[in-house]
Each structure stands twice: as C-alpha cells, then as structure tokens.
Design a protein around this motif. Structure first.
Motif, PDB file in Angstrom:
ATOM      1  N   SER A 630       0.984  -1.317  -0.091  1.00 31.66           N
ATOM      2  CA  SER A 630       0.088   0.005   0.130  1.00 31.66           C
ATOM      3  C   SER A 630       0.737   1.311   0.046  1.00 31.66           C
ATOM      4  CB  SER A 630      -1.005   0.193   1.275  1.00 31.66           C
ATOM      5  OG  SER A 630      -1.674  -0.911   1.063  1.00 31.66           O
ATOM      6  N   THR A 631       1.798   1.384   0.890  1.00 33.34           N
ATOM      7  CA  THR A 631       2.728   2.522   0.652  1.00 33.34           C
ATOM      8  C   THR A 631       3.386   2.645  -0.477  1.00 33.34           C
ATOM      9  OG1 THR A 631       3.256   2.060   3.330  1.00 33.34           O
ATOM     10  CG2 THR A 631       4.886   3.491   1.883  1.00 33.34           C
ATOM     11  N   LEU A 632       3.992   1.503  -1.341  1.00 31.45           N
ATOM     12  CA  LEU A 632       4.634   1.649  -2.379  1.00 31.45           C
ATOM     13  C   LEU A 632       3.901   2.153  -3.713  1.00 31.45           C
ATOM     14  CD1 LEU A 632       7.212  -1.390  -1.942  1.00 31.45           C
ATOM     15  CD2 LEU A 632       7.836   1.117  -1.613  1.00 31.45           C
ATOM     16  N   GLY A 636      -1.303   9.200  -4.091  1.00 30.72           N
ATOM     17  CA  GLY A 636      -2.169  10.379  -3.559  1.00 30.72           C
ATOM     18  C   GLY A 636      -1.488  11.675  -3.696  1.00 30.72           C
ATOM     19  N   PHE A 637      -0.297  11.705  -3.535  1.00 26.75           N
ATOM     20  CA  PHE A 637       0.641  12.889  -3.625  1.00 26.75           C
ATOM     21  C   PHE A 637       0.503  13.901  -5.083  1.00 26.75           C
ATOM     22  CE2 PHE A 637       3.335   9.947  -5.076  1.00 26.75           C
ATOM     23  CZ  PHE A 637       4.042  10.387  -6.391  1.00 26.75           C
ATOM     24  N   GLU A 656      -8.926  21.212 -14.875  1.00 28.56           N
ATOM     25  CA  GLU A 656      -7.974  21.162 -16.029  1.00 28.56           C
ATOM     26  C   GLU A 656      -6.411  21.131 -15.452  1.00 28.56           C
ATOM     27  OE1 GLU A 656     -11.739  22.429 -17.633  1.00 28.56           O
ATOM     28  OE2 GLU A 656     -10.548  23.041 -16.041  1.00 28.56           O
ATOM     29  N   CYS A 657      -6.229  21.622 -14.327  1.00 31.38           N
ATOM     30  CA  CYS A 657      -5.062  21.707 -13.586  1.00 31.38           C
ATOM     31  C   CYS A 657      -4.905  20.544 -12.652  1.00 31.38           C
ATOM     32  CB  CYS A 657      -4.921  22.870 -12.804  1.00 31.38           C
ATOM     33  SG  CYS A 657      -5.190  24.559 -13.713  1.00 31.38           S
ATOM     34  N   SER A 658      -5.718  19.664 -12.775  1.00 27.22           N
ATOM     35  CA  SER A 658      -5.620  18.577 -11.814  1.00 27.22           C
ATOM     36  C   SER A 658      -4.823  17.484 -12.251  1.00 27.22           C
ATOM     37  CB  SER A 658      -6.948  17.961 -11.186  1.00 27.22           C
ATOM     38  OG  SER A 658      -6.748  17.187 -10.280  1.00 27.22           O
ATOM     39  N   LEU A 659      -3.495  17.078 -12.123  1.00 28.34           N
ATOM     40  CA  LEU A 659      -2.670  15.890 -12.663  1.00 28.34           C
ATOM     41  C   LEU A 659      -3.630  14.768 -13.037  1.00 28.34           C
ATOM     42  CD1 LEU A 659      -0.260  15.568 -14.091  1.00 28.34           C
ATOM     43  CD2 LEU A 659       0.936  14.799 -11.873  1.00 28.34           C
ATOM     44  N   PRO A 660      -4.279  14.249 -11.843  1.00 31.28           N
ATOM     45  CA  PRO A 660      -4.977  13.030 -12.343  1.00 31.28           C
ATOM     46  C   PRO A 660      -6.217  13.049 -13.349  1.00 31.28           C
ATOM     47  CG  PRO A 660      -5.129  13.276  -9.851  1.00 31.28           C
ATOM     48  CD  PRO A 660      -4.404  14.296 -10.465  1.00 31.28           C
ATOM     49  N   ASP A 684      -7.203   5.685  -9.641  1.00 32.52           N
ATOM     50  CA  ASP A 684      -6.836   5.354  -8.291  1.00 32.52           C
ATOM     51  C   ASP A 684      -6.039   6.398  -7.492  1.00 32.52           C
ATOM     52  OD1 ASP A 684      -7.854   2.703  -8.162  1.00 32.52           O
ATOM     53  OD2 ASP A 684      -6.470   2.215  -9.857  1.00 32.52           O
ATOM     54  N   ILE A 685      -5.403   7.372  -8.134  1.00 35.14           N
ATOM     55  CA  ILE A 685      -4.841   8.514  -7.615  1.00 35.14           C
ATOM     56  C   ILE A 685      -5.833   9.249  -6.566  1.00 35.14           C
ATOM     57  CG2 ILE A 685      -3.646  10.609  -7.992  1.00 35.14           C
ATOM     58  CD1 ILE A 685      -2.849   9.553 -10.564  1.00 35.14           C
ATOM     59  N   TYR A 686      -6.996   9.401  -7.033  1.00 34.58           N
ATOM     60  CA  TYR A 686      -8.004   9.938  -6.288  1.00 34.58           C
ATOM     61  C   TYR A 686      -8.421   9.294  -4.825  1.00 34.58           C
ATOM     62  CZ  TYR A 686      -9.297  13.385  -9.908  1.00 34.58           C
ATOM     63  OH  TYR A 686      -9.281  14.570 -10.834  1.00 34.58           O
ATOM     64  N   ASN A 687      -8.518   7.909  -5.345  1.00 34.68           N
ATOM     65  CA  ASN A 687      -8.672   6.975  -3.930  1.00 34.68           C
ATOM     66  C   ASN A 687      -7.539   7.164  -2.964  1.00 34.68           C
ATOM     67  OD1 ASN A 687     -11.096   5.982  -5.073  1.00 34.68           O
ATOM     68  ND2 ASN A 687      -9.929   4.271  -6.175  1.00 34.68           N
ATOM     69  N   ASP A 688      -6.163   7.045  -3.515  1.00 36.64           N
ATOM     70  CA  ASP A 688      -4.855   7.357  -2.631  1.00 36.64           C
ATOM     71  C   ASP A 688      -5.070   8.820  -2.097  1.00 36.64           C
ATOM     72  OD1 ASP A 688      -4.297   4.845  -3.653  1.00 36.64           O
ATOM     73  OD2 ASP A 688      -2.693   5.612  -5.145  1.00 36.64           O
ATOM     74  N   SER A 689      -5.354   9.698  -2.694  1.00 34.56           N
ATOM     75  CA  SER A 689      -5.324  10.943  -1.891  1.00 34.56           C
ATOM     76  C   SER A 689      -6.519  11.276  -0.804  1.00 34.56           C
ATOM     77  CB  SER A 689      -5.622  12.113  -2.993  1.00 34.56           C
ATOM     78  OG  SER A 689      -6.869  11.907  -3.735  1.00 34.56           O
ATOM     79  N   ALA A 690      -7.636  10.552  -1.239  1.00 32.66           N
ATOM     80  CA  ALA A 690      -8.658  10.419  -0.317  1.00 32.66           C
ATOM     81  C   ALA A 690      -8.229   9.673   1.046  1.00 32.66           C
ATOM     82  CB  ALA A 690     -10.002   9.872  -0.683  1.00 32.66           C
TER      83      ALA A 690
END
Length: 1287
Positions: A630-632, A636-637, A656-660, A684-690
């Motif tokens: 999970s860490t690797l 989310g950053f 439009e400025c959001s990388l995901p 999944d980036i949104y999942n990680d950031s949440a």
C-alpha cells in the motif's frame, strides 16, 4: 422441514463462484484502515527485556523517538493543510461599526483555536528537539563503548530529524500562518483591554510570534539543545557516514527511506560542521567530494506533494544562520535547480523524465509479471501436491520470496521516479509561451498551471499513465496473492533465520570465535533469542534413525521450516548483536560498518554477516506485506496542491489543472488503443489522495474537495468515454458500409479504415472502486449509450427537417450506419433495441398510431415544397427543383450543428459518405422512393398514401370553380381549324377564340393545380414500381416456406393439395420429436411454437395477393372526379359528339396546353422550368378518367395545328418554299410534337393500368339510334376494391 446438515450446506456453498469476468484495469481497492503494521512494532519492543541484552534503555529511547515521530507527522499534517482563516472573516459595513467589538471577540475566538494548534507545535518541537539532543548525547559519552546505537535507533534519529526539518520548511513556506497571527494579535489587543492578568498570555504570544517569524527556528533550537552540554560530533558523524554509505551503496531498501536520507543529509552536514571544536573532522571520515556527488546527483528532493527541497538551496540558506558552515565554499557553490546551466539541466531532464525510461520500465514490468505468475503457479501446484519433495518445496517458496523482494524493489523504484519527476517539474516551471487556448496573455495563468498543466507534454503524460498503470497492476497482483504467499514467505524467513543461527553461527563459534569469549557470548545470545529448536523435533522417525549414522561434526542442524516469523524486537536485537560483533561498539570504525579495515573477522564470514544483516532489514517489510504494498503504490501526492493554493490565493484550481484528470483526459484525447484500458488507473490517484486526507492528514475538508472533484470528473469521464466509444463504433459501422468500389478506386483508402480499440475490458467493469463506493460502469455506459442513440436520431430527424425531400437517401444511409453501430455495440453491451429507440423518437410507439414523425415530415415537405416547387422530367423519371422562384417560399430551420460522431464518426468518413449523398441531393427518383418505403415500412406508408390522395382530392375540389371561370369565358361556338389558313392563320384563330387574356392568373393557378395532381399520380407510379420490386423479393423469400411453386402457365401453384405448408410441417415434426422425449422440460412452449407457425403461414398467404398502389390512386381519382362529371363532361343534347359548343374539361385543357406551349416556345427557359411534365400527367389522367381521351385527340388545338402543319408541309413543293416559309413556328411545332408524344405515353400507361371497359359508354344501334350508359362486363379491377368513403 428437515434441517440441512452443516457439512452439506458447506459443500453446497463451495460450488458457488464469487468470481466474475471483470478484468483488472484498476488498482488495489482502498480500505480505510488505522491498524499498525509489523514495521511499526505493535508491541513497542516490550519483549526485548526477555532477552537480557542490556537494551532496555535503548528500546525505551527508541519507543520515545517513535512516539515523537508519529506526533511530528501529525504536526506536519496540521501545518501542511493549514489554510488562512482571515479570508473567511466578514467585513462590517459602515452602518454596523457599532458592532465592531462583537466582531473582534468572535474573530478572536475563531483564530484562538487555530493559534492553539500552533502553540502546541511550538511546545512539541521544543520537547522533541530536547529529547533528540539528549538521546544523541547519550551516545557521545566517552565511557560508552558497547551497546552503541542500533541500526533501528539510527533510523529513528534520522526520521525524527527529518520530521523536524519538514516542520521548519512548512513553517517557513506557509505565508498564511504569520498573516493569521497578525490578525490574531490585533484582535487580542482589542479584546484583552477588558481582561485582567494578561501578562502571561502576552508573553506566550510574544514567544509564538518569535517562533513563527524566525526562519529555521526549529533547527536553530535543535542546534542549541544538541550542543548545550556535550558535543555530539561523534553521533552526527556516525549518522552522516551511515547516510552517505546507504546512498552510495543503495542500502536504503524503499524509496521513502532514501528520500529521508537525502533530506536530512544537508542538515546533518551543517550541524556537524557548526561545532565549536573539530569542525573539520567530518571531512576526515567523509570526503567532501562524496557529499558533493550526492548533492549533485539529486539536485531536487521530494518533500511534500507540491513542494520540493534543494540541497544547494538548503545549504546556502543555512549558511547565514550557522557561521562555521559559511566557510564551506565548495558546498555553497552548488547550483540550485533554477540556476543549472542549460547543458546540465538537459542531462538532469533526461534523468528525471519518465518518458526517457519508459521502454526499460515496460520491459521490467512484462518480465516481472510473467515470472511472478509462473512462481504463483508453482506455488499453487506445490499446495495441491501431497508429500512434495522437501528440496523442491524449499526452492519454490524461496523463489516466491525472491519474487516478492523484486516486486517491492520495482514498486519502490517506479514510485520514486514519479516523486522525483514531480519535484523536478515543480522546480522547473514552464517558461515558454503558454499554449493559448484563449487569447489571454500568459501572465493570466497561475503558477500551478505553469508547473503542472503546461509542464507535461503529451509524451510525458502518456509515459506517466503507463507507469501509474504498471504500479497499480503490480500492486493489485501482489495484494491478490497475499493470503497465498503468506505461508511461503514466513517459512522462507524462518528458514533463513534458522539456517543462520543454527548452522552459520554454529560454524563460526567452532572456528573463528572459539577463543574470543566476548564475541562468542554475543553469537550465543543471537542463537538463544532466535533459534527455533522445536523445528528440529518434528521429523519422521526414519529420518532420525538415518541421521544417527552421520557424525555430529560432519553435518549441520536439519530442521523443518515453520510459518513462524521473527518479531520486530527479535530483528532489532539480531541487528544490534551483528553490529556489536562487527564494530565492537566503535562509532568511529573506519571503512563503514562492514568495512574490512582493522577487522579481525575473515572476509568470508564478514560477508555472511553483512548479507544476513540486510536481509533482516527487509524481513519486516515482507512480514508487513499489505502495508508495504500500500505504501509503495500510494500515488495520492499527485493531487495535493496546498502551497500553490495559498500562493495563488484561490480556493481551488479547475480540474484542467488537476494531474489525475489531466492523465484521464490525455487517454481519452489520444485515442490510443493501448492506453484506453488504463483509463481507470488515474482514478486510483483520487482513491489514494482521499485515503491520505482521511487517515494521514485527517482533514475532512480535503476529502470533501477530492470527492467534489471526483464526482465532477467522473461525470465528465463517463460522458467523454461514451463519446469515444460511440465515435469508434460509428466509424467502424460507417467503414464497413462504405462502398468497396469506392475504396478500390480511392488513392488513399487506408484513411477510411478504423483501427481497433480494446474496449471489452471497460464494458465488463461492474465494480469500479471510487472513494469507497462501487460503481457499475457498464450500466452507466449502457444508460449513456441509450441516450446518445436517441440524441443522434433526434439530430438526424432535425437535419432532415431542415432539408428538402431529396435528403431522404442521406437520412436512410445515416440511419443504416446508426443501426449497424447499434448492432456492433449490442454484441458487447446490453442496450435498448434499435426498433424501440427509433419508434420512440418517431413518436410511433402506440399500437393504434399509424403516422410517425418521419411520415408527417415527408407529407409536410411534399405539401409545402415538393409538389409546388418540384417539376417532373418524364424521360429520366426524376423530379427536380424548379430553377424559378418558388410559388410558395418555405421557411425551414437551419441545419443543426453536431460533432462528426453524429454523422459517420470521423471527418474522412463523413466526406466519403457525403460524396455519395450529394449524388442524390439534386433530384427525387427511384432511389429516394426506395428509401421512403424502407424507412416508413408497411405501418406508416398507407397513412402517407391516403394523405396524398386526400390532398389530390382537395386539389380537384379547388380547381372546380377555377375551371368554371375558364368555361364561362369560352365563346359559344368553337369550330375546327381550317387547313387553308395555314399554321399562322390557325394560331391567329385560336387566339381569337380563346380570349383568356384577362384570366392569366386563373390560367396559371389551374395549370399549377393540374401539375400538382400529375406530380402526385407520377409519385404514386414510382411508389408502385418500388413496391412491386419489394413485394417480389419478399415473395421469393417466403414462397418456398409456404409451398408455392411456379405453374406451367406462369401462375402460382401449391405443391400439397390439402396439406400443410413446409414451415408448418417442420415445426410440427420438430415439436413431436422433442415432446416424445421423456426428458423434455417444457413441452407446452414447443406446442405454442407449432401454433405460431400455423398463424404465420396464414398471415403470409393472405398477403400474397397485393394490389397496385397506382391502380388504387387512379381509382381514387376517378371517384373524386365523379361529382364533377356533369360539369366537366356534359352529356351532349343530341347524343352525339358536340364539336363546336362543348365546354368539357378536354377543351379547357386543350386551350391551356396550347397556351403554355406557345409561351414555352417563345422563352424555353421559363414556362417549362416552372411546370415540367407533370401538367401532361395531371391533365391527361383527368381527361382519361372522364372518358374524353378520343375527344381530346380529335379536337385538341395543338393536334389540329400539327395536322395543318403536316398538310402545309406536304402541299407546298420543296422547290417553291421561300426562305421565310414557316418562320417563327418551328419551336412551337416541335413543342407540340413533344407534348403529343408525352400525352400518348400517358394515355397508353393509363389504358394498361386502368382500363375503362366497365365505365359508361355510348353505342349506336344498327338503325342508328344512340344507346346511352351501356356497361360491359370485365375482369376484376381496382375499382371494385376501392373503399367507399363514409362506410
């Protein structure tokens, strides 16, 4: 009812499969979890005391440091997510200045809550700095020679120092904190006037102000604490040496550890060289070139999601606060990232950008995936094998262990690349001209847009999407196998530990360390605390007996691996003991920890100790398998942007400025078939950031912002994805329906082909994990597709309604493409049937509705534009638009705009199909009639036919008073034209007799009325031709099933007298065979099918004898003319033909015909282009149905003129013709000849399709007396089937 036994119930449940066909195109599911893993030491090393290793003091300090690290991370989260409160404070208008005191009090109460958190951070950092300094000072006492800091302890010190450095960076970077504090202090001054004993509060406020306003206050405080009593140069140098060696030799196992070393190394160097004594001793142990190389190899260091650190910038800034360090000119001359020369910047660019390494990463991913799957298959085979060979078992599990280690290293390397690329991008904003999507100046773009939105090229976005997919794919694969590989991993770790302590250490004790009591005692302690002697007692008796014959010295201990892994405390103690054996507690040991300089241990055994030492470090990560993966795989950053939100002074940036979302948008825009399956990975980036917002940062407002963006982005994503899917399938359908001959003749036919796209994986996604919710993407796509098909149909109908009737062929072609698109898409997706969608959009769902939107539009178009403004060319069998100004101007809506996907998919395919459509856009003929028949079908076509016939009947009614007006102006007597007068005299006589000069408008109106009647009749003739062809094709398809055969006389014969048709026999025999089978599950359904076959047989036989639409139209017209028969076809008073006084319709039409023929001969481009050949069809049909054909052919003015012209041409000898003979009448005579040929063609067609033998006729007896209204028997005709109105 008897209860089901538990065993049977379990056996029944085992037959159910919980798997589905959903492919893995998403990362591992995110679960909100707060459990501490093995690497966090859940028992806090409390079992260390049991091993009696004098580590109680060390572990106590270690636990204290770990507690401080955890608290510090929470403090850092508070600072990172801090947002200005002042922006939200209300401003009072002038009218409410009397409430200023209340506003100050409420403002103070709001800000005091935030300032209390900052005061807590101030107190905590002071406490943490004091405890860290005290802990370092313990290891700097001269009398401490053994039980030095363990590797775990060194890591704890470095991690705590890293937290303190990060806090200092956050405090320095957050401009909103001092801004809020100034407001807080101002309100405190206003509010505290009425308070008592505020001195302590003011002192606390001043301390907080100093802390917040002083840059590097935390580091300066740590420096003071560290050098307050004892110098800590030794431990600082040990930490620097440990960090340098770990970075140079790549001993940092995972990327977070490497980034920690990079962040703290510059600070450690500054602290070590700022000592009052022996400040240069560091460079005796660590050459300055080694430090410079490390700092140069990593000019930017990831620290926070949207803020990077630079070693060069840190050293330069700290030199102003640490005077001793300011003399280190070589370190201070290192360039910052923005100061790099262009050539060096290009080199770093090549190193940091993922797009330059994606080829190797792709090969690594493919190779690892194959080998990991192979290792998993071997492990599953091993588990299914009884009494497997021990060596093979050990080999398979060891291979699985190695694959897990390699997977962790790959994930660590790949995620580190994303971190470092982001840090490089943030340090090098896009400086060129911003690609303007609008005409705004580049200065209007925010800094965040310049470092994210415009800082990633298309190739870099593609590479980033690929790498994110690889990380999530490997992570999902490893997490899915967690429970399968757990036993194998634990057994392998157990085997490694036991082999080392029971065999390797036993050998060392017997050889190298036999006479070294202190070291032997340490090795014995290692065996005592980690040896599992129980594993040696579970062997089979046969093996134990065979081992009695082997000498004790010649064999090592043989043990059976057990799934019993060491605890974190045991690993900690083993590392400590190995450290003590190698270094003897000497912090200044040259050559590093496992250096060979001055060591009495042989090289071979030193390597064995080193190998096991670093294996121990990885054991904890493997034991904490899920947390490590999970860490690797946490990306989310890539979403967080707190620093840029503050510097840009906005609440939030657009998506439009959001990388995901940029990555999702790139996949959809690129139309890359290989990337499309990875379109869900950026979510999944949104999942990680949440997960980070809730668990790590613990801020609900961040989660709310992420959730709002995800809701918005996912809606757009589904819409865009469906548009991509629809465009692809539409292009595919249009490409397949393109004429092959056109492709063969085209120079570049490849551009009309469609590249395949892998969409099947997305169609199977029924459980998309998004922020803890499970979304059925397949259902959303299906719903959207149903809507898009309806919108496309609506657009096609709107487009047709904005064009004339000639566009019906284009409409049919576009509908065929849309239908084929539906067929292709229906293979992968469950959507509404095309017939249902079409009927719904045509408003034709009701069973009693025989009209439709398309039929109504065709009728409206014919009534308002086609019949008045189109003319017939009988030779080509086509209607064309009159070039003259239309009588009735038609107001049509403008052609609606739509994307290419609503036409044929792509621009090239649109152009190709439009080139075909243009071939039929200038006329109306047989192809258009086929389109109408196919589009309207048997349901709406009768309605349209009846509407046209009613229109014709109304037109006849409208003509009745007009014709009466022309009859009234005729002279009482019109005689035959004299041959003696010649053509000129005849034409003069006709003009004198037809005195219609004042009735020009009436004539034009009658002619246009007759033209519309003729157009309708000819249109019915075209329809009859098309329907006969369609019926013939239908008959050829159904006749074999119904038993029809061609007879000898050309008639249809039935091959079975009194028997059933072949289709009925087929179903009856099949039903009998199936029902006779005892295992037939439902015989009723098969009997029903047999009955339905009989009903179909009757239905199709009844439709075989179809009538003629043209004959029906002629019969209808005849019936409509019956009421005007007395006015337009008066019975002669004498009973014989009335030659001079007749005013019947044929006389009116004869006068009209010669009039417009004369006008057309004088100006050929005028009259004929307004009327065309439809006038002849209308006039001749009325004449024929009124029984006036012979009268017309005898007494027509133009026919008489032609006869005179023929006689005149014959009577005058060729030699006597003067040059001006017949001059001026050639064009008229030629027009009359054409008209006569056309009239004869019409009459011959009418005689063939509508014989008049059953009509009333006159006969003459042999005596000469007339007989009126004699009817003759005849065969069945259309008149007998004509429905009576009002019945």
């Amino acid at each position: 009812m008897a209860a089901v036994p538990v065993e049977e119930a379990i056996a029944a449940l085992s037959t159910f499969s919980l798997e589905d066909e959903q492919p893995e195109v998403q990362g591992p599911s995110v679960l909100v979890s707060t459990e501490r893993g093995a690497t966090a030491s859940p028992i806090e090393y409390s079992d260390v005391n049991a091993y009696r290793l004098s580590l109680s003091e060390d572990t106590k300090a270690l636990n204290q440091l770990n507690t401080l690290i955890q608290e510090g991370k929470e403090m850092a989260s508070v600072l990172y997510t801090y947002r200005s409160c002042v922006k939200a404070l209300p401003q009072l208008p002038n009218s409410m200045k009397h409430s200023q005191a209340d506003l100050y009090l409420e403002t103070y109460q709001v800000l005091d809550l935030e300032m209390s958190r900052l005061r807590e951070i101030q107190r905590w950092q002071a406490s943490a700095a004091s405890k860290l300094a005290a802990d370092m000072q313990r290891f700097s006492r001269p009398e401490r020679r053994i039980n030095g800091p363990t590797i775990t302890h060194l890591w704890s010190m470095l991690k705590l120092l890293d937290v303190l450095v990060q806090l200092d960076h956050l405090k320095n970077a957050k401009a909103s904190i001092p801004n809020d504090f100034s407001w807080y202090k101002r309100t405190f001054t206003q509010v505290s006037v009425q308070w008592q004993d505020t001195d302590s509060m003011r002192e606390e406020l001043d301390d907080l102000q100093i802390f917040l306003s002083t840059r590097w206050a935390i580091l300066l405080n740590l420096h003071v604490e560290m050098f307050r009593v004892n110098n800590v140069e030794d431990i600082l140098q040990v930490l620097i040496v440990f960090a340098v060696e770990s970075l140079e030799l790549d001993f940092a196992l995972l990327f977070p550890e490497r980034h920690i070393l990079l962040r703290v190394l510059p600070v450690l160097v500054v602290l070590a060289t700022s000592s009052e004594k022996d400040s240069e001793s560091l460079y005796k142990r660590v050459k300055i070139n080694r430090l410079i190389n490390i700092f140069k190899s990593d000019p930017v260091i990831p620290a926070f999601p949207d803020l990077h650190l630079s070693p060069a910038a840190i050293l330069k800034e700290l030199s102003m606060y640490f005077q001793k360090f300011s003399a280190q000119t070589r370190l201070l001359t290192l360039p910052a990232p923005h100061e790099l020369p262009p050539r060096e910047a290009q080199d770093y660019q090549r190193h940091y950008l993922i797009s330059n390494h994606i080829g190797g990463i792709r090969a690594e991913h493919d190779d690892f995936t194959i080998r990991f799957a192979s290792a998993m298959n071997q492990l599953l085979l091993l588990k299914s094998t009884d009494n497997a060979d021990i060596e093979w078992c050990k080999e398979v599990k060891g291979n699985m262990y190695d694959m897990v280690i390699e997977g962790f290293q790959l994930l660590s390397k790949w995620t580190a690349r994303i971190w470092e690329q982001c840090a490089w991008k943030f340090s090098r904003p896009y400086k060129d001209a911003v690609p303007s999507e609008t005409n705004e100046a580049s200065a209007s773009y925010s800094d965040y847009e310049k470092v994210v939105r415009y800082n990633y090229s298309a190739e870099e976005r593609k590479a980033l999407v690929e790498l994110v997919s690889y990380i999530k794919n490997i992570g999902s694969m490893m997490l899915r196998s967690d429970t399968l590989v757990a036993d194998a991993l634990w057994e392998t770790i157990h085997a490694e530990v036991q082999d080392f302590v029971q065999n390797t250490l036993a050998t060392m004790l017997r050889t190298t360390f036999r006479k070294k009591k202190d070291l032997s005692r340490i090795l014995s302690d290692m065996r005592t605390l980690s040896a599992d002697w129980m594993a040696n007692n579970s062997r089979p008796e046969a093996e134990l007996q065979s081992m009695h014959h082997v000498g004790e010295e010649s064999r090592g201990n043989i043990f059976y691996p057990r799934a019993v892994a060491p605890t974190a405390a045991q690993v900690h103690c083993l590392q400590f003991l190995i450290y003590e054996v190698v270094s003897g507690g000497n912090l200044r040991k040259p050559g590093g920890l496992f250096g060979n300089t001055g060591s009495e241990i042989p090289v071979n055994e030193l390597k064995q100790l080193e190998s096991f030492f670093y294996k121990l470090s990885f054991f904890l990560h493997i034991l904490d398998y899920t947390a490590t993966v999970s860490t690797l795989t946490d990306l989310g950053f890539l979403w967080f942007r707190e620093f840029y939100l503050e510097s840009s002074r906005v609440i939030q940036f657009p998506i439009e400025c959001s990388l995901p979302w940029m990555l999702v948008d790139h996949v959809l825009e690129s139309q890359n078939a290989g990337l499309l399956e990875s379109v869900m990975m950026p979510f999944d980036i949104y999942n990680d950031s949440a997960q980070q917002a809730l668990v790590v940062l613990k801020q609900r407002f961040l989660y709310d912002e992420i959730e709002a963006e995800v809701d918005h982005c996912f809606d757009i994503f589904v819409s865009r994805l469906c548009e991509t899917i629809f465009t692809y399938y539409k292009s595919w359908a249009a490409s397949e329906l393109l004429d092959p001959s056109f492709l063969f003749a085209s120079d570049n036919g490849e551009k009309y082909s469609v590249q395949p796209m892998r969409l099947s994986a997305l169609f199977k996604m029924t459980r998309v994990k998004l922020l803890g919710r499970s979304i059925n993407l397949r259902s959303l796509i299906a719903e959207r597709m149903n809507k898009v098909f309806r919108e496309n149909l609506e657009f096609l109908f709107d487009r047709f309604e904005s064009q004339d009737l000639c566009a019906i062929v284009e409409l049919e072609k576009l509908l065929d493409i849309l239908k084929h698109t539906h067929e292709l898409l229906s293979k992968d997706l469950s959507i509404d049937s095309f017939r249902l969608i079409l009927n719904e959009m045509q408003e034709n769902i009701s069973l009693v509705s025989f009209s439709s939107r398309l039929a109504s539009q065709i009728w409206s178009e014919m009534q308002s534009d086609f019949l008045p403004n189109f003319i017939l060319c009988n030779t080509t069998q086509r209607f064309i638009r009159s070039s003259k100004v239309p009588l009735a101007s038609v107001q049509k809506p403008s052609v609606p705009y739509a994307k290419p996907s609503f036409y044929c998919g792509t621009q090239d395919l649109n152009s190709a199909h439009q080139s075909f459509a243009r071939l039929h856009s200038g006329f109306f003929g047989i192809p258009h009639m086929f389109s109408i028949v196919r589009l309207l079908g048997s349901r709406s076509l009768p309605w349209l036919i009846r509407a046209l016939l009613d229109h014709m009947s109304n037109k006849i009614t409208t003509l009745e008073p007009l014709i009466m007006g022309l009859q009234e102006t005729l002279p009482k007597s019109i005689g035959l034209l004299h041959f003696d007068s010649g053509v000129t005299g005849c034409m003069r006589l006709v003009k004198e007799q037809l005195n219609w000069g004042t009735k020009s408008e009436l004539k034009a109106e009658v002619l246009h009325g007759i033209k519309e009647i003729g157009s309708v009749l000819y249109w019915m003739g075209l329809l009859d031709i098309v329907l006969r062809e369609v019926d013939t094709t239908h008959f050829m398809q159904t006749a074999p099933w119904l038993g029809f055969l061609p007879g000898a006389d050309g008639q249809i014969s039935y091959h079975q007298d009194g028997g059933d048709s072949p289709v009925v026999n087929l179903f009856k025999s099949a039903t009998a065979a199936i029902v006779s089978n005892p295992g037939c599950p439902n015989p009723t359904s098969f009997h029903t099918m047999s009955k339905q076959a009989e009903a179909a047989d009757l239905l199709y036989k009844a439709n075989m004898n179809t009538g003629s639409v043209l004959e029906y139209a002629l019969a209808f017209t005849s019936a409509a003319l019956d009421k005007y028969c007395s006015k337009w076809s008066a019975t002669p008073k004498t009973g014989f033909i009335d030659i001079t006084t007749s005013k019947d319709f044929y006389r009116i039409y004869s006068g009209l015909q010669i009039g417009y023929l004369e006008e057309s001969s004088q100006s050929p481009s005028n009259n004929h282009k307004v009327l065309g050949d439809s006038v002849a069809w209308g006039g001749c049909t009325i004449i024929y149905l009124l029984g006036q054909q012979l009268h017309f052919e005898l007494f027509d003015f133009s026919y008489q003129v032609l006869n005179v012209a023929e006689v005149e041409a014959i009577s005058v000898p060729q030699s006597q013709k003067h040059p001006h003979f017949g001059q001026g009448w050639e064009a008229l005579i030629e027009a009359m000849k054409k008209a006569r040929r056309l009239n004869n063609h019409v009459f011959s067609m009418l005689k063939a399709r509508c014989p008049l033998e059953d009509k009333t006729a006159c006969a003459i007896k042999q005596s000469g007396a007339p007989l009126h209204r004699i009817k003759f028997e005849n065969t069945v005709s259309a008149f007998e089937t004509l429905p009576q109105r009002g019945v």
